[in-house]
Design an enzyme around this catalytic site. Structure first.
Site, short mmCIF file in Angstrom:
data_model
loop_
_atom_site.label_atom_id
_atom_site.label_comp_id
_atom_site.label_asym_id
_atom_site.label_seq_id
_atom_site.Cartn_x
_atom_site.Cartn_y
_atom_site.Cartn_z
N GLY A 43 0.84 -1.20 0.00
CA GLY A 43 0.00 0.00 0.00
C GLY A 43 0.87 1.24 0.00
O GLY A 43 2.10 1.17 0.16
N LEU A 44 0.21 2.37 -0.16
CA LEU A 44 0.93 3.65 -0.19
C LEU A 44 1.66 3.91 1.12
O LEU A 44 1.29 3.34 2.16
CB LEU A 44 -0.07 4.79 -0.41
CG LEU A 44 -0.80 4.83 -1.76
CD1 LEU A 44 -1.90 5.90 -1.72
CD2 LEU A 44 0.18 5.10 -2.90
N SER A 45 2.64 4.76 1.09
CA SER A 45 3.28 5.22 2.32
C SER A 45 2.20 5.85 3.21
O SER A 45 1.33 6.59 2.73
CB SER A 45 4.35 6.26 1.97
OG SER A 45 4.97 6.72 3.14
N SER A 74 -0.27 4.39 4.54
CA SER A 74 -1.58 3.72 4.47
C SER A 74 -1.83 2.93 5.75
O SER A 74 -2.98 2.66 6.10
CB SER A 74 -1.67 2.82 3.24
OG SER A 74 -0.67 1.82 3.27
N GLY A 75 -0.76 2.54 6.45
CA GLY A 75 -0.93 1.82 7.73
C GLY A 75 -0.32 0.43 7.75
O GLY A 75 -0.58 -0.35 8.67
N LYS A 76 0.53 0.12 6.77
CA LYS A 76 1.13 -1.23 6.67
C LYS A 76 1.89 -1.62 7.94
O LYS A 76 1.65 -2.67 8.53
CB LYS A 76 2.09 -1.32 5.47
CG LYS A 76 1.45 -1.03 4.14
CD LYS A 76 2.45 -1.06 3.01
CE LYS A 76 3.54 0.00 3.08
NZ LYS A 76 3.06 1.39 2.99
N SER A 77 2.83 -0.77 8.36
CA SER A 77 3.67 -1.11 9.52
C SER A 77 2.83 -1.15 10.80
O SER A 77 3.01 -2.03 11.64
CB SER A 77 4.79 -0.09 9.70
OG SER A 77 5.65 -0.17 8.60
N SER A 100 5.97 -1.85 -2.06
CA SER A 100 5.99 -2.79 -3.21
C SER A 100 5.00 -2.34 -4.28
O SER A 100 3.98 -3.00 -4.51
CB SER A 100 5.74 -4.23 -2.75
OG SER A 100 4.69 -4.37 -1.83
P1 ADP Z 1 3.05 2.66 6.30
O1 ADP Z 1 3.79 1.54 6.98
O2 ADP Z 1 1.98 2.17 5.36
O3 ADP Z 1 3.94 3.69 5.67
P2 ADP Z 1 2.51 3.57 8.97
O4 ADP Z 1 1.89 2.40 9.65
O5 ADP Z 1 3.96 3.84 9.22
O6 ADP Z 1 2.21 3.45 7.40
O7 ADP Z 1 1.72 4.91 9.31
C1 ADP Z 1 0.32 4.97 9.26
C2 ADP Z 1 -0.14 6.12 10.12
O8 ADP Z 1 -1.56 6.22 10.04
C3 ADP Z 1 0.22 5.91 11.58
O9 ADP Z 1 0.56 7.16 12.15
C4 ADP Z 1 -1.10 5.38 12.17
O10 ADP Z 1 -1.24 5.69 13.54
C5 ADP Z 1 -2.12 6.15 11.34
N1 ADP Z 1 -3.45 5.51 11.23
C6 ADP Z 1 -4.64 6.13 11.45
N2 ADP Z 1 -5.67 5.27 11.28
C7 ADP Z 1 -5.13 4.07 10.96
C8 ADP Z 1 -5.71 2.80 10.66
N3 ADP Z 1 -7.02 2.59 10.67
N4 ADP Z 1 -4.86 1.79 10.34
C9 ADP Z 1 -3.52 2.00 10.31
N5 ADP Z 1 -2.92 3.18 10.58
C10 ADP Z 1 -3.71 4.22 10.91
#
Ligand code: ADP
Length: 205
Positions: A38-40, A42-45, A112
């Protein structure tokens, strides 16, 4: 993208005395690769780490791989050009498969962006591959911007930034899709666990 063949011809495989079935019997769950794309922002980590904690608490063998971890070591020689992104995902895919072969639930969180790369990893991991599309609109990701990367990309301080100046090819048929603009992190974890139970990677409690 094709699977690479070894540069050396003088290779002989050794056979482990421990089978995957033995490892899985001891672990009481199957090994697999959960591939978060997913996009940066998006919540992957966030989801991968929460899901890992939930699975670990159930007694599963787990490990999270993410971009920041591998880009400091295994892939420290790679940049964000298209060629390097392909190589980054190929290497990570091989590592994730090793974890899966070791009986672990490997949670790999990588933008990815290219479908072909994700399909390559799918082909490596075979039936133990679960693609998790962490889906939120670009506008939502950009508002979150937890690391300030979108702001830098818009200011042309970062080149090849996915969603801004580099493409993202969404999965066509992911095993799991999580709309993080609609589900909470806890709901996303529950949805993933239900799916892992349904696919019999983990047992129902
Ligand atoms: P990625 O790994 O995709 O770049 P991160 O997990 O690092 O994304 O960051 C996602 C951000 O969005 C975090 O600050 C997280 O707290 C916030 N967030 C808000 N709502 C959600 C949700 N429903 N699921 C995942 N992350 C969320």
């Amino acid at each position: 993208m094709k699977k690479t063949s070894p540069a050396s011809k003088n290779l002989t495989a050794t056979v482990s005395q421990i089978s995957l079935a033995q490892r899985e019997k001891r672990n009481r769950h199957r090994g697999c690769v959960l591939w978060f794309t997913g996009l940066s922002a998006s919540g992957k980590s966030t989801i991968a780490n929460e899901l890992e904690a939930a699975l670990f608490a159930r007694g599963c063998q787990t490990f999270v791989l993410d971009g920041d971890r591998v880009r400091h070591g295994l892939c420290s020689d790679l940049d964000f050009s298209e060629k390097s992104r392909h190589e980054n995902i190929r290497r990570v895919g091989e590592v994730a498969k090793l974890f899966s072969d070791a009986g672990f639930i490997c949670l790999a969180a990588f933008i990815s962006p290219y479908r072909a790369d994700r399909n390559l990893v799918r082909a490596m991991a075979g039936e133990n591959f679960v693609e998790v599309f962490v889906n939120a609109p670009l506008s939502v990701c950009e508002l979150r911007d937890p690391k300030g990367l979108y702001a830098k990309a818009r200011a042309h301080q970062i080149k090849n930034f996915t969603g801004v100046s580099a493409p993202y090819e969404p999965p066509l048929n992911p095993e799991i899709e999580i709309r993080t603009d609609k589900l909470t992190v806890a709901e996303a974890v529950q949805k993933s666990i239900r799916h892992l139970q349904k696919m019999k990677f983990i047992k129902a409690r």
